[in-house]
Design a protein around this motif. Structure first.
Motif, PDB file in Angstrom:
ATOM      1  N   ASN A   2      -9.534  48.650  24.110  1.00  0.00           N
ATOM      2  CA  ASN A   2     -10.400  48.121  23.064  1.00  0.00           C
ATOM      3  C   ASN A   2     -11.006  49.214  22.196  1.00  0.00           C
ATOM      4  OD1 ASN A   2     -11.566  48.654  25.467  1.00  0.00           O
ATOM      5  ND2 ASN A   2     -12.959  46.908  25.502  1.00  0.00           N
ATOM      6  N   THR A   3     -10.468  50.426  22.259  1.00  0.00           N
ATOM      7  CA  THR A   3     -10.898  51.489  21.362  1.00  0.00           C
ATOM      8  C   THR A   3      -9.981  51.577  20.146  1.00  0.00           C
ATOM      9  OG1 THR A   3      -9.602  53.117  22.556  1.00  0.00           O
ATOM     10  CG2 THR A   3     -11.893  52.838  23.248  1.00  0.00           C
ATOM     11  N   PRO A   5      -8.762  51.503  16.644  1.00  0.00           N
ATOM     12  CA  PRO A   5      -9.530  51.491  15.398  1.00  0.00           C
ATOM     13  C   PRO A   5      -9.098  50.336  14.499  1.00  0.00           C
ATOM     14  CG  PRO A   5      -7.814  53.154  15.299  1.00  0.00           C
ATOM     15  CD  PRO A   5      -7.789  52.579  16.690  1.00  0.00           C
TER      16      PRO A   5
END
Length: 190
Positions: A2-3, A5
């Motif tokens: 979930n990082t 961008p």
């Protein structure tokens, strides 16, 4: 995971359909009437999808179908597999399941790609290849024609060969990634 961008795109460069497909105006979609997009699929810039290739004889269109949440990377080429049988040159349908990510620069002539499949960048997927559910093809892999990639397996190399089994969680991981990517693929503020 979930990082991831936010991926911005220029709204005027993409066509968005009623079912949420986002197709780059810089992609080449030949024979669009023979291409089925399941919804929430992204076709990136300079991708080429050949739905205009036909079987022998009039009215024998070959269909390329992509499921939901498919990501087709920049510069990918997708064309149906073909062979000559009894002197006739024929193209055959290509079916791609849900949650399939095809990396940039890959060439795909598979017969079938299952659900929850990741194909890396710059891969060549040979004619009539069958990739089962939850498989992964590493970057720069070349799969010869008629290769069968079993479910939950990683293939890599040139020619592509079995490297290792993938975890049972592959389905959830790939599904989460394709949905997250789609949701973070946003028009840039103009």
């Amino acid at each position: 995971m979930n990082t991831l961008p936010i991926v911005n795109y220029v709204k005027s460069e993409y066509i968005e359909t009623d079912t949420g497909n986002k197709v780059s105006r810089r992609a080449t979609i030949a024979g669009a009437q023979n291409i089925i997009l399941g919804g929430k699929t992204i076709i990136s810039s300079s991708a080429i999808i050949r739905g205009d290739l036909r079987r022998t004889g009039p009215g024998h269109a070959v269909v390329i179908s992509l499921g939901r949440y498919c990501l087709v990377g920049e510069g990918c080429v997708m064309r149906p597999p073909y062979k000559t049988y009894r002197g006739n040159f024929n193209y055959y349908p290509m079916k791609i399941g849900d949650h399939v990510h095809i990396g940039a620069g890959s060439v795909v002539e598979a017969a079938t790609i299952g659900n929850h499949v990741e194909i890396g960048k710059n891969c060549v997927i040979g004619k009539f290849t069958i990739i089962k559910d939850c498989a992964k093809i590493a970057d720069n892999t070349i799969l010869p024609p008629n290769t069968v990639v079993p479910a939950l397996s990683l293939f890599a190399g040139s020619p592509g060969r079995f490297i290792e089994d993938l975890p049972e969680t592959t389905q959830e991981l790939v599904e989460a990634y394709t949905k997250l990517y789609y949701n973070r693929f946003q028009p840039a503020d103009s």
